[in-house]
Each structure stands twice: as C-alpha cells, then as structure tokens.
Design a protein around this motif. Structure first.
Motif: not given
Length: 336
Positions: A132-148
């Motif tokens: 949930d990117t808006k609440c910045r929870i869940g997934g990978y640190h609450g955000r979209k994936m980035e290089k590295g």
C-alpha cells in the motif's frame, strides 16, 4: 537467496489479493489489479492461491536471480526475455542462479505478473503481503521496487510434478471494444432515465488518467436527476463506477479510497475487472446490465475454469509417452 532488481521498472510492487477487513480503519485494500492473471500465475507453479507476486505496469523490471527457482509470467505482454532470449508466458519456467529476466514496454495489456515457486520473503502485515504505497505499509518497505533492491526467498526451489504440462494458452488483451458487465446501484436512483440509458447504450473510452486507484473514462454526459451528484460519504467497493457532477464515470480499483461522496451508478462484476484494467488508453468500453444472480453464476464459472487449468497442468504431458524425447527436454530445462 532470491531476486535482485537491476531495474525497478515504472511501478513494480509486491501484491497478493489484498488487505481485507481494515477499510473501516482507513487502510486501502490494495492487492492485484488483474486477479485472473494473478491466480493463473500461482497455479502454474503450485503456489497457494494467495501467494504474493510481483506486479508491474507500462514498463517492466529487470531481475537477476541469486538462486535457482521456478517462475511463471502472466498478464500483459511485456516481451519477457531470459538472458536475452524470448521467455514463454503462461508457462512454468526453470531459472538458474545469475539468470537475468528483463521486460520491455507493454506491447499488449497494462499489468504483468511474476510468480515464484520459492515464494517471496515478504512479511505479512494485517493479513497480507500487498504493498500500500499511499499508507507506506506492506510489500517491500511499503514502496515500489527500485534498482538495487533484493527480495529473499522463503523456501528452496521445489519439485513440480508434470513439469512439461505446466503451460496454457496465453491470454490476449487487444480488443478495441470491450464489453464490461455491471450490477446497477447502489445509487442508480440518483440518475435521470436518459442518464441510465446513456450509461448502458453508449460507448466510453479509457483515458490516460488511470492508476491503481481508479480508471477515468471519457464519453457522453451521464445525467443525474434533481437529487444531484453528491451523497453522504459511504463505503466504496472494488469496481464501483462513480459519476461526479461532470457526468464522466470513474471506476474505483485496488487502491481506491475507503469512502466517497460521489454517486455510484453501478458496480463492475468481479470477473470483468481484469478485462477493464488490461485495457490500454483509448480502448472503447460498453457497459451491460446483468443481475446479481447472473454475476454469481459467472463467478462460479470462473472458479470452475481454474479447476480445469489445475487438472490440465497436473496431467502428464503426451511427451512422456516417448521417454527419450521427454528426457532430452527435461535435461535442457535443468541444464546449468
């Protein structure tokens, strides 16, 4: 060991079916946009039906595997390649340590998925691994994936029975006119008769203003009656079709807000949401009214289709009738 992101893609996140039961506390449900592609991806690698996958849109990521595993790729056609060679979709694929999986621009559809037999080591938060990117929870640190970024696997590579059978025909998303079935309401009584007629008989078009929160459609004006376009805020279901005062529909999707004050003329049935979200900009949409009972029948039919797929991929491939040819294929698949 797991998967390393050499490129994050435009918007790649970890998703499952979503975080249900927490809208009353203000949390988005999130979850995959195209549930059908998600379900098939997990079926192909014998994962639990709600196992987390990578979801991406428009431009896919580039991944380097840091251990052997088995994957499947479903959804839109992002021209996947492994070590520079075209990779099959809707097929279980054995990948090795140091293999590189890359995706390009979406040639067809909008959303792509990768499932991993070794399962992504993402912690559960409120019953889900979804981002949930808006609440910045869940997934990978609450955000979209980035290089590295690096996601570990929770399990070692598993043996899959009937490996050569784990392939089904790829689904296509290239129609120029898509029929979307809806159940009317809950505020269809806020619309004029001509507004209802316009909604059900005219064509609408997908605009560029589309994301995980919702899809805005363009088209003829949908008229309200004298009750107006605003209501006291109430809960918003997946697939709700809001129509604000400008008369243009907005379809609410995975990252939708929990409540809203615009009238909702109808709700898209669950089995047709994947058809909508895979529509590219300028695809034409036509809505069709059906009953709740019919929507339930279509849902049960889709569950039966998953069972058919499950039986198919667990049935020995015909090639096993020729042990020599089967052995050659298996050796090629698992060759280091």
């Amino acid at each position: 060991m797991g998967v390393l992101f050499l490129k994050g893609g435009l918007f790649t996140t970890v998703q499952d079916m979503g975080r249900n039961g927490y809208q009353k506390s203000g949390f988005h449900v999130s979850g995959v946009m195209d549930k059908r592609s998600f379900m098939i991806a997990n079926l192909l690698v014998d994962n639990p039906e709600n196992e987390a996958v990578l979801e991406f849109t428009m431009i896919g990521p580039t991944l380097k595997f840091t251990s052997d595993t088995i994957i499947s790729i479903t959804g839109g056609d992002f021209c996947p390649k492994i070590n520079g060679k075209e990779a099959p979709m809707y097929t279980a694929i054995y990948v090795h340590k140091d293999d590189v999986l890359e995706f390009q621009y979406a040639r067809e559809g909008n959303w792509g998925y990768v499932a991993f037999s070794s399962r992504l080591d993402i912690p559960m938060m409120m019953g889900s691994r979804s981002t949930d990117t808006k609440c910045r929870i869940g997934g990978y640190h609450g955000r979209k994936m980035e290089k590295g970024d690096h996601i570990w696997f929770r399990a070692k590579r598993r043996y899959l029975s009937s490996f050569l059978s784990r392939s089904i025909p790829r689904e296509h998303f290239e129609e120029q006119l898509v029929k979307i079935r809806v159940v009317m309401g809950p505020q269809d009584d806020y619309f004029a008769a001509e507004g209802i007629q316009t909604f059900l008989e005219e064509e609408f078009m997908v605009t560029s203003d589309c994301d995980r929160m919702g899809y805005r459609l363009d088209g003829p004006y949908i008229a309200h009656n004298d009750r107006g376009a605003d209501i006291i805020s109430d809960g918003i279901a997946l697939g709700s079709v809001q129509v604000p005062s400008n008369g243009r529909p907005i379809v609410m999707l995975s990252d939708r807000q929990t409540t809203g004050g615009y009238t909702k003329i109808a709700t898209i049935i669950s089995v047709d949401i994947p058809k909508l979200v895979q529509c590219k900009e300028q695809t034409k949409i036509r809505f069709e009214k059906i009953s709740v009972a019919k929507a339930q029948q279509l849902y049960l039919k889709e569950l039966d289709e998953y069972d058919v797929i499950r039986r198919k991929i667990h049935h020995p491939c015909r090639e096993v009738l020729d042990p020599r040819q089967s052995a050659k294929r298996i050796a090629a698949l698992f060759k280091d």
